[in-house]
Write an enzyme that holds these catalytic residues in place. Sequence first.
Site, PDB file in Angstrom:
ATOM      1  N   ASN A   1      55.558  12.816  48.716  1.00 40.69           N
ATOM      2  CA  ASN A   1      56.448  13.381  47.699  1.00 40.69           C
ATOM      3  C   ASN A   1      57.855  13.629  48.226  1.00 40.69           C
ATOM      4  O   ASN A   1      58.773  13.891  47.454  1.00 40.69           O
ATOM      5  CB  ASN A   1      55.877  14.688  47.131  1.00 40.69           C
ATOM      6  CG  ASN A   1      55.482  15.669  48.220  1.00 40.69           C
ATOM      7  OD1 ASN A   1      54.519  15.418  48.937  1.00 40.69           O
ATOM      8  ND2 ASN A   1      56.209  16.754  48.360  1.00 40.69           N
ATOM      9  N   LYS A   2      58.040  13.545  49.547  1.00 39.54           N
ATOM     10  CA  LYS A   2      59.389  13.775  50.101  1.00 39.54           C
ATOM     11  C   LYS A   2      59.463  13.143  51.508  1.00 39.54           C
ATOM     12  O   LYS A   2      58.486  12.595  52.004  1.00 39.54           O
ATOM     13  CB  LYS A   2      59.682  15.276  50.178  1.00 39.54           C
ATOM     14  CG  LYS A   2      58.759  16.038  51.136  1.00 39.54           C
ATOM     15  CD  LYS A   2      59.104  17.525  51.161  1.00 39.54           C
ATOM     16  CE  LYS A   2      58.196  18.278  52.132  1.00 39.54           C
ATOM     17  NZ  LYS A   2      58.467  19.710  52.158  1.00 39.54           N
TER      18      LYS A   2
ATOM     19  N   SER B   1      53.959  10.985  66.733  1.00 42.04           N
ATOM     20  CA  SER B   1      55.194  11.635  67.207  1.00 42.04           C
ATOM     21  C   SER B   1      55.324  11.411  68.701  1.00 42.04           C
ATOM     22  O   SER B   1      54.310  11.272  69.406  1.00 42.04           O
ATOM     23  CB  SER B   1      55.103  13.138  66.946  1.00 42.04           C
ATOM     24  OG  SER B   1      56.115  13.812  67.661  1.00 42.04           O
TER      25      SER B   1
ATOM     26  N   TYR C   1      50.609  20.844  67.225  1.00 41.62           N
ATOM     27  CA  TYR C   1      51.186  19.587  66.719  1.00 41.62           C
ATOM     28  C   TYR C   1      51.055  18.489  67.780  1.00 41.62           C
ATOM     29  O   TYR C   1      50.624  17.371  67.493  1.00 41.62           O
ATOM     30  CB  TYR C   1      52.656  19.825  66.366  1.00 41.62           C
ATOM     31  CG  TYR C   1      53.364  18.638  65.759  1.00 41.62           C
ATOM     32  CD1 TYR C   1      53.194  18.326  64.413  1.00 41.62           C
ATOM     33  CD2 TYR C   1      54.228  17.848  66.519  1.00 41.62           C
ATOM     34  CE1 TYR C   1      53.858  17.243  63.845  1.00 41.62           C
ATOM     35  CE2 TYR C   1      54.894  16.769  65.954  1.00 41.62           C
ATOM     36  CZ  TYR C   1      54.712  16.471  64.616  1.00 41.62           C
ATOM     37  OH  TYR C   1      55.365  15.389  64.057  1.00 41.62           O
TER      38      TYR C   1
ATOM     39  N   LYS D   1      48.683  15.074  67.370  1.00 39.60           N
ATOM     40  CA  LYS D   1      49.220  13.708  67.383  1.00 39.60           C
ATOM     41  C   LYS D   1      48.702  12.919  68.600  1.00 39.60           C
ATOM     42  O   LYS D   1      48.506  11.705  68.513  1.00 39.60           O
ATOM     43  CB  LYS D   1      50.745  13.734  67.358  1.00 39.60           C
ATOM     44  CG  LYS D   1      51.352  14.376  66.096  1.00 39.60           C
ATOM     45  CD  LYS D   1      51.168  13.553  64.837  1.00 39.60           C
ATOM     46  CE  LYS D   1      52.010  14.065  63.675  1.00 39.60           C
ATOM     47  NZ  LYS D   1      51.819  13.319  62.427  1.00 39.60           N
TER      48      LYS D   1
ATOM     49  N   ASP E   1      62.137  18.264  56.331  1.00 40.23           N
ATOM     50  CA  ASP E   1      61.670  19.662  56.316  1.00 40.23           C
ATOM     51  C   ASP E   1      60.800  19.996  57.535  1.00 40.23           C
ATOM     52  O   ASP E   1      60.788  21.139  57.985  1.00 40.23           O
ATOM     53  CB  ASP E   1      60.839  19.934  55.039  1.00 40.23           C
ATOM     54  CG  ASP E   1      61.723  20.018  53.805  1.00 40.23           C
ATOM     55  OD1 ASP E   1      62.965  20.103  53.954  1.00 40.23           O
ATOM     56  OD2 ASP E   1      61.169  19.996  52.680  1.00 40.23           O
TER      57      ASP E   1
ATOM     58  N   ASN F   1      60.933  19.450  60.603  1.00 41.47           N
ATOM     59  CA  ASN F   1      61.596  19.949  61.815  1.00 41.47           C
ATOM     60  C   ASN F   1      62.777  20.866  61.458  1.00 41.47           C
ATOM     61  O   ASN F   1      63.718  20.990  62.235  1.00 41.47           O
ATOM     62  CB  ASN F   1      62.026  18.783  62.732  1.00 41.47           C
ATOM     63  CG  ASN F   1      62.907  17.768  62.011  1.00 41.47           C
ATOM     64  OD1 ASN F   1      63.604  18.120  61.058  1.00 41.47           O
ATOM     65  ND2 ASN F   1      62.886  16.526  62.453  1.00 41.47           N
TER      66      ASN F   1
HETATM   67  N1  NAP Z   1      60.890  14.160  60.944  1.00 37.92           N
HETATM   68  C1  NAP Z   1      60.675  13.830  62.203  1.00 37.92           C
HETATM   69  O1  NAP Z   1      61.595  13.896  63.051  1.00 37.92           O
HETATM   70  C2  NAP Z   1      59.318  13.405  62.661  1.00 37.92           C
HETATM   71  C3  NAP Z   1      59.149  13.091  64.014  1.00 37.92           C
HETATM   72  C4  NAP Z   1      57.902  12.682  64.453  1.00 37.92           C
HETATM   73  C5  NAP Z   1      56.870  12.547  63.538  1.00 37.92           C
HETATM   74  N2  NAP Z   1      57.069  12.866  62.226  1.00 37.92           N
HETATM   75  C6  NAP Z   1      55.930  12.711  61.315  1.00 37.92           C
HETATM   76  O2  NAP Z   1      56.348  12.048  60.147  1.00 37.92           O
HETATM   77  C7  NAP Z   1      55.452  12.375  59.067  1.00 37.92           C
HETATM   78  C8  NAP Z   1      56.255  12.707  57.830  1.00 37.92           C
HETATM   79  O3  NAP Z   1      56.975  13.906  58.068  1.00 37.92           O
HETATM   80  P1  NAP Z   1      58.426  14.193  57.496  1.00 37.92           P
HETATM   81  O4  NAP Z   1      59.343  14.238  58.659  1.00 37.92           O
HETATM   82  O5  NAP Z   1      58.735  13.291  56.371  1.00 37.92           O
HETATM   83  O6  NAP Z   1      58.230  15.709  56.987  1.00 37.92           O
HETATM   84  P2  NAP Z   1      58.177  16.356  55.522  1.00 37.92           P
HETATM   85  O7  NAP Z   1      59.361  15.955  54.742  1.00 37.92           O
HETATM   86  O8  NAP Z   1      57.951  17.814  55.783  1.00 37.92           O
HETATM   87  O9  NAP Z   1      56.890  15.697  54.863  1.00 37.92           O
HETATM   88  C9  NAP Z   1      55.573  16.074  55.171  1.00 37.92           C
HETATM   89  C10 NAP Z   1      54.695  15.632  54.025  1.00 37.92           C
HETATM   90  O10 NAP Z   1      53.314  15.902  54.338  1.00 37.92           O
HETATM   91  C11 NAP Z   1      52.751  16.521  53.203  1.00 37.92           C
HETATM   92  N3  NAP Z   1      51.533  17.268  53.509  1.00 37.92           N
HETATM   93  C12 NAP Z   1      51.367  18.323  54.335  1.00 37.92           C
HETATM   94  N4  NAP Z   1      50.086  18.742  54.310  1.00 37.92           N
HETATM   95  C13 NAP Z   1      49.423  17.927  53.438  1.00 37.92           C
HETATM   96  C14 NAP Z   1      48.090  17.843  52.972  1.00 37.92           C
HETATM   97  N5  NAP Z   1      47.128  18.708  53.376  1.00 37.92           N
HETATM   98  N6  NAP Z   1      47.760  16.849  52.093  1.00 37.92           N
HETATM   99  C15 NAP Z   1      48.691  15.987  51.670  1.00 37.92           C
HETATM  100  N7  NAP Z   1      49.983  16.022  52.047  1.00 37.92           N
HETATM  101  C16 NAP Z   1      50.338  16.990  52.926  1.00 37.92           C
HETATM  102  C17 NAP Z   1      53.869  17.399  52.648  1.00 37.92           C
HETATM  103  O11 NAP Z   1      53.565  17.819  51.323  1.00 37.92           O
HETATM  104  P3  NAP Z   1      54.187  19.184  50.687  1.00 37.92           P
HETATM  105  O12 NAP Z   1      55.561  18.844  50.192  1.00 37.92           O
HETATM  106  O13 NAP Z   1      53.211  19.493  49.589  1.00 37.92           O
HETATM  107  O14 NAP Z   1      54.209  20.220  51.783  1.00 37.92           O
HETATM  108  C18 NAP Z   1      55.005  16.395  52.717  1.00 37.92           C
HETATM  109  O15 NAP Z   1      54.952  15.512  51.633  1.00 37.92           O
HETATM  110  C19 NAP Z   1      54.587  13.529  59.579  1.00 37.92           C
HETATM  111  O16 NAP Z   1      53.317  13.031  59.964  1.00 37.92           O
HETATM  112  C20 NAP Z   1      55.341  14.018  60.816  1.00 37.92           C
HETATM  113  O17 NAP Z   1      54.502  14.626  61.746  1.00 37.92           O
HETATM  114  C21 NAP Z   1      58.266  13.291  61.761  1.00 37.92           C
END
Ligand code: NAP
Length: 306
Positions: free
Chosen positions: A20-21, A175, A231, A235, A265, A267
């Site tokens: 969703n985001k 990650s 976390y 991972k 969101d 981080n």
């Molecule tokens: N951003 C970075 O720098 C970074 C770096 C390394 C890895 N990652 C990984 O990238 C992936 C995406 O993260 P993002 O950066 O895009 O963060 P984000 O914008 O916070 O997105 C996280 C998503 O996961 C969803 N979620 C959390 N718990 C859930 C559940 N029980 N069932 C279904 N959906 C759930 C959230 O839904 P809600 O909106 O309902 O909370 C949101 O849609 C994650 O796996 C994260 O660990 C990100």
Amino acid sequence: MVFFFKYIQLLRYAVVTGANKGIGLETVRQLAASGVTVLLTARNEKRGTDAVASLHGLGLSNVLFHQLDVQDPQSIQALADFIRTRFGKLDILVNNAGASGVIVDEDGLRALNIDPATWLSGKATNMVQDVMKTTYDSAIGCLSTNYYGVKNVTKALLPLLQCSTSGGRIVNVSSLRAELWRIPNEQIRSELGNLETLTEEKIDGFVEKFLHDLKNNELEVSGWSKMLPAYSVSKAMLNAYTRVLAKKYPEMCINCVHPGYVDTDINWHTGIMTVEEGAQGSVMLALLPQGGPSGCYFDRTQVGEF
Ligand SMILES: NC(=O)c1ccc[n+]([C@@H]2O[C@H](COP(=O)([O-])OP(=O)(O)OC[C@H]3O[C@@H](n4cnc5c(N)ncnc54)[C@H](OP(=O)(O)O)[C@@H]3O)[C@@H](O)[C@H]2O)c1
């Protein structure tokens, strides 16, 4: 008629979790723009349908919504039933949903003004201890999403991925926090790094050991990472699971990927890359040609070291 059936066979279907985001939403956009029919899933119906509407507004009518909370077995089953009835197969699964596993004092974190290089090198570890707290409950929530959630969704959808005529693709969004060199305990590092002896049961055992050590306030003495401990463990175990799964299903391409340090969101918007950049690794791995790499860890679009 023959042409119609050939066309149906050529259609590719994808599921993206937590879409969703953030990186998930952008992954859906890029996959849909390349012609894949994508099920955008989200745990919250309103947030998910709003996200789908935003993509329809861009002309991407090949995006559909289905509710999915990766922690909820009934929700997972409902998604699998929907795909079986509607598409009869699945070509791509992007396990993207993620949780940070910490309770954060966001103002306190901002006041520290940590620069990206310090974040990524691990040098920020001691600086953040007062503003980021890992409780037993926050760790359970994190592991249930990032590790057990991925396993349960994958198990439910594997029979459908096996029906893919192009060999299924699984992308586990991981990650750099999972890289083995970051785990101080040498034995854990070497066991997680040994694919010959690695099993799913062994990985589950490490998760249980971590939770036991957390409960007994023994994380540091047991050699777990101090930076985002739950976390990082979730991972690292996800990467290990990816390798075990890839070995078991050699006809598929099953990989994990660090998306980069992306402004989202999860981080608290400390990341510096755009979601467009962050989704590139997932999309590349989702669209790998047959015979492409499997059982690998990618740092964005380049193969990296576990
Ligand atoms: N951003 C970075 O720098 C970074 C770096 C390394 C890895 N990652 C990984 O990238 C992936 C995406 O993260 P993002 O950066 O895009 O963060 P984000 O914008 O916070 O997105 C996280 C998503 O996961 C969803 N979620 C959390 N718990 C859930 C559940 N029980 N069932 C279904 N959906 C759930 C959230 O839904 P809600 O909106 O309902 O909370 C949101 O849609 C994650 O796996 C994260 O660990 C990100």
